[in-house]
Design a protein around this motif. Structure first.
Motif, PDB file in Angstrom:
ATOM      1  N   UNK A   1      -1.157   2.332  -4.348  1.00 54.48           N
ATOM      2  CA  UNK A   1      -2.397   3.007  -3.944  1.00 54.48           C
ATOM      3  C   UNK A   1      -3.033   3.742  -5.122  1.00 54.48           C
TER       4      UNK A   1
ATOM      5  N   UNK B   1       0.837  -1.201   0.000  1.00 53.28           N
ATOM      6  CA  UNK B   1       0.000   0.000   0.000  1.00 53.28           C
ATOM      7  C   UNK B   1       0.868   1.246   0.000  1.00 53.28           C
ATOM      8  N   UNK B   2       1.979   1.194  -0.734  1.00 54.81           N
ATOM      9  CA  UNK B   2       2.744   2.414  -0.925  1.00 54.81           C
ATOM     10  C   UNK B   2       2.201   3.142  -2.161  1.00 54.81           C
ATOM     11  N   UNK B   3       2.873   4.233  -2.529  1.00 56.48           N
ATOM     12  CA  UNK B   3       2.253   5.228  -3.400  1.00 56.48           C
ATOM     13  C   UNK B   3       1.766   4.709  -4.756  1.00 56.48           C
ATOM     14  N   UNK B   4       2.633   4.021  -5.504  1.00 52.84           N
ATOM     15  CA  UNK B   4       2.230   3.610  -6.857  1.00 52.84           C
ATOM     16  C   UNK B   4       1.120   2.561  -6.805  1.00 52.84           C
TER      17      UNK B   4
ATOM     18  N   UNK C   1       4.899  -2.048   2.985  1.00 48.23           N
ATOM     19  CA  UNK C   1       5.501  -0.968   2.189  1.00 48.23           C
ATOM     20  C   UNK C   1       6.001  -1.521   0.856  1.00 48.23           C
ATOM     21  N   UNK C   2       6.518  -0.617   0.028  1.00 45.23           N
ATOM     22  CA  UNK C   2       6.871  -0.935  -1.367  1.00 45.23           C
ATOM     23  C   UNK C   2       7.678  -2.228  -1.499  1.00 45.23           C
TER      24      UNK C   2
ATOM     25  N   UNK D   1      -5.583  -0.020  -1.852  1.00 46.35           N
ATOM     26  CA  UNK D   1      -6.356   0.040  -0.602  1.00 46.35           C
ATOM     27  C   UNK D   1      -7.737  -0.583  -0.771  1.00 46.35           C
TER      28      UNK D   1
END
Ligand SMILES: Cc1cc2nc3c(=O)[nH]c(=O)nc-3n(C[C@H](O)[C@H](O)[C@H](O)COP(=O)(O)O)c2cc1C
Ligand code: SF4
Ligand code: FES
Lengths: 157, 429
Positions: free
Chosen positions: A89, A84-87, A123-124, A94
């Motif tokens: 999400x 659920x890291x940036x890319x 995390x990533x 999520x």
């Protein structure tokens, strides 16, 4: 009482001489314990391992507690980790996590009633170009849809 | 346009095996290097202009030059911990071409006169670990590792060390602690690892892509290597493009290629009906660029620096106009708070506070003056700690707030996202 298999004990013996210092063998040996102890490292397993390695228990605990890949609590047969890291999400990770928790009726980080799954957000995982993705035990599953993720988990059960 | 030097053969499954690799010229550059004077290789790597591909962009040959001249044992460590959010290029290299890394490492080890190296790889990368283990066994069997490599009289042993999940272990001194069996916590520099590293011995830490690139400096010579790229940013580099583009993936381009070409042409551009909003140019730690800045930047160290950001690890995270910047910053602040090793007060407390304040905004619990708090905390975190993680957390916070302040103000006032028109609960599940 937890004890490694003969092959596991043999592995520890080899790791103890593989690196320049015995201490470097703690991480690989903890992985071996986790593998043979249903996916987690119990306090009694730490006592056993430090005895086997002839290293202070404090050293083993220090390493155990620092890293996220060691589970300090029991996990389900399938440990589902959704990035659920940036890319991820940006690509629905999520929503996917919620769908999986609802489908398998389990709260984040807990073991499902049948003992089959634990779902955690992580995390990533270096799979950002094939988002969303999840790791189930040792393997990556990428470019997921809600349907393909559920299907994958069910097939692994 | 893509320029495939490193990645020329990545699409061929045979390239993973020693036989297939050799058929395509594999280990010929090692044979060539072993006939050279090690000092000359270091000089060539300096002259090639190769800069570290792990994030900091420090010239590789210059770093090697810091090693003491005496015969003291020294170690080579390959940084394969790849954890910077958005980055997935080292994984590709290790899975598609494990021998390319091994060959680059043996050449590098010969140049710096090291007889032992480790590849420190993140524990989640199971496919890469399997790929490297197989390749290492093949290389040993073929006499490419061990005693008297290819009859040159040079001995070198290489092993793999598998990490156990900690972003901070990508920082070189933390990696050394982790390899020594300690907690993976960074150490104050100096002494730099080149003087005092693994077990107190001189140690060179280089990224996977940096070490693999050394092979091509030997193959093509300094002039040949410099044919691509710019004067100060020589060669080609792999970029991991992710986020809201049509064709995310790893692409190798000459340094100096425009970001517009990379995003809009090579990576397929935006999805139908969407507009580019912002780009994080070099991994989550690098300050964000607006669409306008991104479309006039080039993919080289100097150009990105001229916009106040960094080329970093080469992770290009592309955001279209559907993203709420407060939400995105929340994800990043959660990450840095989770990954801070806790040794330094400004980092431990600062990442905690930043995470708290951004989430207070998201939950509708913040006030306008909390935006100044973000600036204040971030400024207090910069340049005051043992390692750069603290700065890595503060820089995105400062740049998001500076460039997208209206979205933060709107969220505080209205309790919902300006872009998405919903509140925290609907975005976070
Ligand atoms: C918090 C933090 C995380 C890092 N993570 C990585 C990483 O995952 N991979 C990497 O190659 N370098 C990483 N680095 C940079 C290393 O400290 C080091 O500069 C690099 O491995 C040197 O190799 P290079 O000169 O070939 O780039 C990180 C640095 C910091 C401060
Ligand atoms: S800056 Fe943060 S991560 Fe780095 S050593 Fe200090 S506390 Fe640890
Ligand atoms: S952001 Fe999910 S794998 Fe990198």
């Amino acid at each position: 009482m937890f004890k490694l298999s003969p092959a596991g004990e043999e592995f520890v013996k080899k790791e103890l001489t593989r690196y320049e210092t015995k201490r470097s063998a703690i991480i690989p040996c903890l992985f071996k314990v986790q593998e043979e102890n249903k996916g987690w490292v119990s306090p009694e397993a730490v006592t056993y391992l430090s005895g086997l390695m002839d290293l202070p228990e404090a050293w083993v605990n220090e390493v155990l507690n620092f890293y996220t890949m060691f589970n300090k609590e029991p996990v389900g047969k399938l440990h589902v980790q959704v990035c659920c890291n940036i890319s991820c999400c940006m690509n629905g990770a999520r929503e996917l996590t919620k769908h999986l928790k609802d489908t398998f009726n389990v709260k984040e980080g807990e073991v499902s009633a049948d003992g089959n799954v634990t779902i955690t957000r992580v995390e990533c995982l270096g799979s950002c170009g094939t988002a969303p993705m999840m790791q189930v035990n040792d393997n990556y599953y990428e470019n997921l849809t809600h349907e393909s993720a559920v299907k994958t988990i069910k097939e692994l059960m | 346009m893509e320029v495939k030097i490193l990645s020329e053969h990545y699409d061929k499954p045979s390239y993973k095996s020693l036989d297939g690799y050799k058929e395509l010229g594999g280990y010929e550059d090692l044979a060539k290097a072993l006939k050279m004077d090690p000092k000359q290789i270091v000089e060539d790597v300096k002259a090639s202009g190769l800069r570290g591909r792990g994030g900091a962009g420090f010239p590789t040959g210059v770093k090697w030059g810091f090693l003491p001249e005496n015969g003291e044992p020294r170690y080579l460590l390959c940084n394969a911990d790849e954890g910077e959010p958005g980055t997935f290029k080292d994984r590709l290299m290790m899975e598609a071409a494990p021998h390319q890394l091994i060959e680059g490492m043996i050449i590098s080890a010969f140049a710096i006169k090291s007889h032992k190296s480790y590849i420190y790889i993140r524990g989640e990368y199971n496919d890469s670990i399997r790929s490297l283990e197989k390749a290492l066994a093949e290389a040993y069997k073929d006499g490419l590792l061990g005693k008297n490599i290819l009859g040159s009289g040079f001995d070198h042993d290489m092993d793999i060390y598998v990490g156990a999940g900690a972003y901070i272990c990508g920082e070189e001194t933390a990696m050394i602690s982790s390899l020594e069996g300690l907690k993976g916590q960074p150490k104050l520099k100096p002494p730099f690892p080149a003087i005092e590293g693994y077990l107190g011995k001189p140690t060179i830490v280089n990224n996977v892509e940096s070490l693999a690139s050394v092979k091509y400096i030997i193959r093509d010579g300094v002039e040949g290597y410099r044919k691509h790229g710019t004067e100060k940013s020589a060669g080609t580099k792999l970029f991991s493009v992710s986020g809201n583009v049509v064709k995310p993936g790893n692409y190798e381009i000459a340094l100096g290629t425009s970001m517009k070409t990379l995003i809009m042409d090579i990576a397929g551009g935006m999805k139908p009906g969407r507009k580019l909003k912002a780009v994080i140019p070099g991994g989550s730690s690098t300050p964000i660029l607006t669409a306008d800045e991104a479309m006039s930047a080039n993919m080289d160290y100097e150009s990105i620096a001229s916009f106040g950001s960094f080329l970093g690890s080469g992770a290009v995270i592309v955001l279209d106009d559907s993203n709420c910047m407060v939400d995105m910053l929340g994800i990043l602040m959660h990450f840095y708070h989770h990954e801070s090793c806790g040794q330094c007060t400004p980092c431990r407390e600062g990442t905690g506070w930043l995470n708290k304040v951004v989430h207070a905004i998201l939950k509708g619990e913040a006030r306008e003056k909390d935006l100044e708090l973000i600036n204040g905390i971030s400024n207090h975190m910069m340049g005051k700690t043992i390692c750069a993680l603290s700065d890595a957390a503060a820089m995105p916070a400062l740049s998001f707030l500076q460039k997208f302040r209206d979205e933060f103000e709107y969220f505080i006032k209205e309790g919902q996202s300006k872009v998405r028109g919903v509140g925290y609960a609907q975005m976070h599940h």
